[in-house]
Scaffold this motif. Structure first.
Motif, PDB file in Angstrom:
ATOM      1  N   ILE A   1       5.109  -2.160  -6.767  1.00  0.00           N
ATOM      2  CA  ILE A   1       4.001  -1.371  -6.633  1.00  0.00           C
ATOM      3  C   ILE A   1       4.182   0.134  -6.809  1.00  0.00           C
ATOM      4  CG2 ILE A   1       2.068  -0.728  -5.458  1.00  0.00           C
ATOM      5  CD1 ILE A   1       1.866  -3.764  -4.581  1.00  0.00           C
ATOM      6  N   ILE A   2       5.370   0.558  -5.975  1.00  0.00           N
ATOM      7  CA  ILE A   2       5.726   1.985  -6.171  1.00  0.00           C
ATOM      8  C   ILE A   2       6.227   2.228  -7.240  1.00  0.00           C
ATOM      9  CG2 ILE A   2       7.290   3.637  -4.802  1.00  0.00           C
ATOM     10  CD1 ILE A   2       7.094   1.879  -2.314  1.00  0.00           C
ATOM     11  N   LEU A   3       7.072   1.442  -7.869  1.00  0.00           N
ATOM     12  CA  LEU A   3       7.894   1.910  -9.016  1.00  0.00           C
ATOM     13  C   LEU A   3       6.746   1.899 -10.394  1.00  0.00           C
ATOM     14  CD1 LEU A   3      10.953  -0.620  -9.035  1.00  0.00           C
ATOM     15  CD2 LEU A   3      10.850   1.746  -9.043  1.00  0.00           C
ATOM     16  N   ASP A   4       5.781   1.167 -10.118  1.00  0.00           N
ATOM     17  CA  ASP A   4       4.587   1.199 -11.222  1.00  0.00           C
ATOM     18  C   ASP A   4       3.832   2.449 -11.117  1.00  0.00           C
ATOM     19  OD1 ASP A   4       2.788  -0.202 -13.246  1.00  0.00           O
ATOM     20  OD2 ASP A   4       1.351   0.247 -11.651  1.00  0.00           O
ATOM     21  N   HIS A   5       3.696   2.870  -9.897  1.00  0.00           N
ATOM     22  CA  HIS A   5       2.939   3.978  -9.655  1.00  0.00           C
ATOM     23  C   HIS A   5       3.726   5.336 -10.065  1.00  0.00           C
ATOM     24  CE1 HIS A   5      -0.388   2.053  -7.119  1.00  0.00           C
ATOM     25  NE2 HIS A   5      -0.860   3.149  -7.091  1.00  0.00           N
ATOM     26  N   ILE A   6       5.018   5.495  -9.790  1.00  0.00           N
ATOM     27  CA  ILE A   6       5.866   6.494 -10.541  1.00  0.00           C
ATOM     28  C   ILE A   6       5.818   6.583 -12.054  1.00  0.00           C
ATOM     29  CG2 ILE A   6       8.165   7.095 -11.003  1.00  0.00           C
ATOM     30  CD1 ILE A   6       8.912   5.822  -8.025  1.00  0.00           C
TER      31      ILE A   6
END
Length: 280
Positions: A194-199
């Motif tokens: 989820i963090i990687l997708d937000h990046i």
């Protein structure tokens, strides 16, 4: 003649036990977010370490401790590690959808499963559907919920496996609270995904940063935030990028943390929904 600018009034909470460091107490300074300029206010406050909870902006203001450090990822310079690349590939079939900030029963069921597995003794474990709706829907700023679903069978929407309440600011995305299915055997590392997708989203939108909330040195469950490199920390002299040597040491330390701390959790402080009193 222009109307005078009203400077926000700030308040301080009473000391309470710290949920992250045993033997420590925490205190917060906070102000109310309201009116037509709430977006601009939270953006300005976010740059100096404030976070949002519903209609309140707050940050730690502890007398004898500065362990809580605001961290953000400069997305233009971010390069995923080998492990993060595998995570992206493993979960690349997930369908992410930006939804208006409206709580659903499906989201709440997933949250309850997440809290029951990952934070059974936390203050949020007692949340009911009304509490969750307040967390999502009471927002005076530009917010949305990103839902992560498995592929659809063509008849019904795919299974919901993750979600994140996100604020969009002029300089980046602020991840307010994320949760996911912690028992999905085929999809380990959903919190990190989820963090990687937000990046990725921030980069595609031309935004500079993803704000991850507070990194707490000494708290195992906050060490996953240090795995994103480069990363910037907020100090007395403003935002500074962590040196490669220091970053290497912190990542090595994070790798030795318990697995549940390594898998990624909510970017927001998890102990409970902050409670604030604006009375005199």
């Amino acid at each position: 003649m222009t109307a005078p600018v009203r400077f926000p009034r700030f308040f301080v909470t009473s000391p309470a036990p710290c949920p992250y460091l045993p033997g420590k107490s925490e205190r917060k300074v906070f102000t109310e977010l309201k009116g037509p300029h709430a977006d601009q206010l939270i953006e300005a406050l976010g740059r100096i370490g404030f976070r949002r909870s519903q209609t309140v902006a707050y940050r730690p203001s502890c007398v004898d401790c500065q362990a809580c450090v605001s961290v953000r990822v400069p997305v233009r310079d971010f390069t995923p590690s080998t492990t993060q690349k595998r995570n992206l590939k493993r979960n690349s079939d997930l369908i992410a959808t930006e939804c208006r900030p409206w709580a659903t029963g499906e989201q709440f069921d997933l949250l309850r499963k997440y809290l029951g597995t990952r934070h059974p003794g936390g203050g949020m474990a007692a949340m009911d559907e009304i509490d969750y709706a307040d967390m999502v829907e009471h927002t005076p700023v530009t917010s949305y919920v990103v839902e992560y679903r498995e592929p659809s069978d063509g008849l019904m929407p795919g299974r919901l496996v993750g979600a994140c309440l996100t604020d969009r600011q002029g300089d980046g995305l602020s991840m307010i609270y994320s949760f996911y299915d912690p028992e999905h055997e085929a999809r380990s590392g959903l919190g990190n995904y989820i963090i990687l997708d937000h990046i990725r989203r921030a980069r595609e939108d031309g935004l500079g940063h993803v704000y991850l909330g507070y990194w707490v040195d000494g708290s195992d469950r906050m060490q996953y935030k240090i795995r994103y490199r480069p990363i910037e920390l907020l100090g007395r002299d403003g935002w500074r990028r962590l040196s490669s040597e220091k970053h290497d040491a912190l990542i090595a330390a994070a790798a030795s943390a318990p697995r549940r701390a390594r898998d990624g959790a909510s970017p927001a402080k998890d102990a409970s929904l902050p409670q604030f009193d604006f009375s005199e």
